[in-house]
Design a protein around this motif. Sequence first.
Motif, PDB file in Angstrom:
ATOM      1  N   GLN A  12       0.821  -1.197   0.000  1.00  0.00           N
ATOM      2  CA  GLN A  12       0.000   0.000   0.000  1.00  0.00           C
ATOM      3  C   GLN A  12       0.860   1.254   0.000  1.00  0.00           C
ATOM      4  O   GLN A  12       0.469   2.287  -0.542  1.00  0.00           O
ATOM      5  CB  GLN A  12      -0.909  -0.012   1.235  1.00  0.00           C
ATOM      6  N   SER A  15       1.882   1.694  -3.669  1.00  0.00           N
ATOM      7  CA  SER A  15       0.861   1.624  -4.703  1.00  0.00           C
ATOM      8  C   SER A  15       0.442   3.011  -5.162  1.00  0.00           C
ATOM      9  O   SER A  15      -0.159   3.170  -6.212  1.00  0.00           O
ATOM     10  CB  SER A  15      -0.363   0.868  -4.175  1.00  0.00           C
ATOM     11  N   SER A  16       0.756   4.036  -4.357  1.00  0.00           N
ATOM     12  CA  SER A  16       0.455   5.408  -4.751  1.00  0.00           C
ATOM     13  C   SER A  16       1.411   5.945  -5.797  1.00  0.00           C
ATOM     14  O   SER A  16       1.149   6.975  -6.406  1.00  0.00           O
ATOM     15  CB  SER A  16       0.488   6.322  -3.528  1.00  0.00           C
ATOM     16  N   THR A  18       1.969   5.767  -8.837  1.00  0.00           N
ATOM     17  CA  THR A  18       1.430   5.339 -10.122  1.00  0.00           C
ATOM     18  C   THR A  18       2.028   6.114 -11.281  1.00  0.00           C
ATOM     19  O   THR A  18       1.631   5.913 -12.419  1.00  0.00           O
ATOM     20  CB  THR A  18      -0.089   5.534 -10.133  1.00  0.00           C
ATOM     21  N   THR A 141      -0.973  10.745  -3.378  1.00  0.00           N
ATOM     22  CA  THR A 141      -2.091  10.168  -2.639  1.00  0.00           C
ATOM     23  C   THR A 141      -3.130  11.217  -2.259  1.00  0.00           C
ATOM     24  O   THR A 141      -4.333  10.992  -2.403  1.00  0.00           O
ATOM     25  CB  THR A 141      -1.578   9.470  -1.364  1.00  0.00           C
ATOM     26  N   TYR A 226       4.095   7.780   5.706  1.00  0.00           N
ATOM     27  CA  TYR A 226       3.584   6.455   5.382  1.00  0.00           C
ATOM     28  C   TYR A 226       2.507   6.002   6.352  1.00  0.00           C
ATOM     29  O   TYR A 226       1.689   5.141   6.018  1.00  0.00           O
ATOM     30  CB  TYR A 226       4.742   5.464   5.310  1.00  0.00           C
ATOM     31  N   ILE A 229      -0.428   7.560   4.611  1.00  0.00           N
ATOM     32  CA  ILE A 229      -0.746   6.820   3.391  1.00  0.00           C
ATOM     33  C   ILE A 229      -1.381   5.478   3.726  1.00  0.00           C
ATOM     34  O   ILE A 229      -2.365   5.060   3.101  1.00  0.00           O
ATOM     35  CB  ILE A 229       0.523   6.620   2.539  1.00  0.00           C
ATOM     36  N   SER A 232      -4.904   5.934   4.911  1.00  0.00           N
ATOM     37  CA  SER A 232      -5.780   6.424   3.843  1.00  0.00           C
ATOM     38  C   SER A 232      -6.102   5.322   2.854  1.00  0.00           C
ATOM     39  O   SER A 232      -7.172   5.311   2.242  1.00  0.00           O
ATOM     40  CB  SER A 232      -5.125   7.592   3.110  1.00  0.00           C
ATOM     41  N   MET A 233      -5.174   4.363   2.703  1.00  0.00           N
ATOM     42  CA  MET A 233      -5.399   3.249   1.799  1.00  0.00           C
ATOM     43  C   MET A 233      -6.247   2.153   2.440  1.00  0.00           C
ATOM     44  O   MET A 233      -6.939   1.417   1.748  1.00  0.00           O
ATOM     45  CB  MET A 233      -4.063   2.658   1.354  1.00  0.00           C
ATOM     46  N   SER A 234      -6.206   2.024   3.754  1.00  0.00           N
ATOM     47  CA  SER A 234      -6.911   0.941   4.432  1.00  0.00           C
ATOM     48  C   SER A 234      -8.421   0.975   4.193  1.00  0.00           C
ATOM     49  O   SER A 234      -9.013  -0.061   3.886  1.00  0.00           O
ATOM     50  CB  SER A 234      -6.609   0.988   5.940  1.00  0.00           C
ATOM     51  N   ARG A 236      -9.991   2.103   1.651  1.00  0.00           N
ATOM     52  CA  ARG A 236     -10.222   1.703   0.260  1.00  0.00           C
ATOM     53  C   ARG A 236     -10.089   0.205   0.104  1.00  0.00           C
ATOM     54  O   ARG A 236     -10.858  -0.442  -0.617  1.00  0.00           O
ATOM     55  CB  ARG A 236      -9.217   2.409  -0.661  1.00  0.00           C
ATOM     56  N   SER A 237      -9.100  -0.366   0.822  1.00  0.00           N
ATOM     57  CA  SER A 237      -8.893  -1.812   0.739  1.00  0.00           C
ATOM     58  C   SER A 237     -10.079  -2.557   1.325  1.00  0.00           C
ATOM     59  O   SER A 237     -10.508  -3.582   0.813  1.00  0.00           O
ATOM     60  CB  SER A 237      -7.602  -2.205   1.474  1.00  0.00           C
TER      61      SER A 237
END
Length: 242
Positions: A12, A15-16, A18, A141, A226, A229, A232-234, A236-237
């Motif tokens: 994660q 993954s930002s 991109t 992100t 991090y 990040i 913030s990704m959790s 979405r997951s």
Amino acid sequence: MQKTIPGCFFQQMYSSLTGISLERDHMKDLRRYLALKYIQYLVLSSSNAVSTLLGLLGSTYTMILLQSAKVSSKSTAVLISSLAQADILVFLSLVSDVVLGSFGAGVSPAASALVRILLTANAHVSCVLLSCVAFEAYLITFLPSESRPLRTVRNARMICRVIWTLVAAECALFLMDDHLRASGASAPSRGPLGLLFQLSSVATALLRSLSYILGILLRIINVYIYYKIFFSMSPRSRLKSK
């Protein structure tokens, strides 16, 4: 459950990023390389033989990978490429150490200082570049559209040049101070040379203190970035898993 956390965290974490157009396997390789570098420079208190060897091998592979036509030239790729190139200094220090070791006791203090300075330059360049990668991940992100004009290849190359220039100036000052200390017994205590010796000593002491404080701040900032990040990704997951 706990064994899967580190893998998910680093997945994660990067993954930002991109901005690099890569195949899936190549992206995984870059994630592993960045994770290795973070552990080597921002987690471990000092490098050891294992981490140094793995870092050299990873940097060699990364430099080859980034030359591939499958990797687009983006700002993140520029930063990672400069990070990998920093390990050339480690290779030079190892070669110098082997060469100097063959001379035994006849090695001059200046030569030994040069080996130490090469490792210092590598550590400082790598820490700052890793922090730049982390900051770019933060921008991608949380501010993807607003930060797009800033995340350009031109700006990334300029940042890399500034970092290398500042670290080179720092190392030049360290070398000059070591040289003046080595010849301190014969240097006059007064006059221009004496003043130069005093100024060099004070500037070097201040710079070493500043580098130490900056290293601690960079570790804290990277952890915070991090942390943001990851959480913030959790959500979405979790939404994707539902």
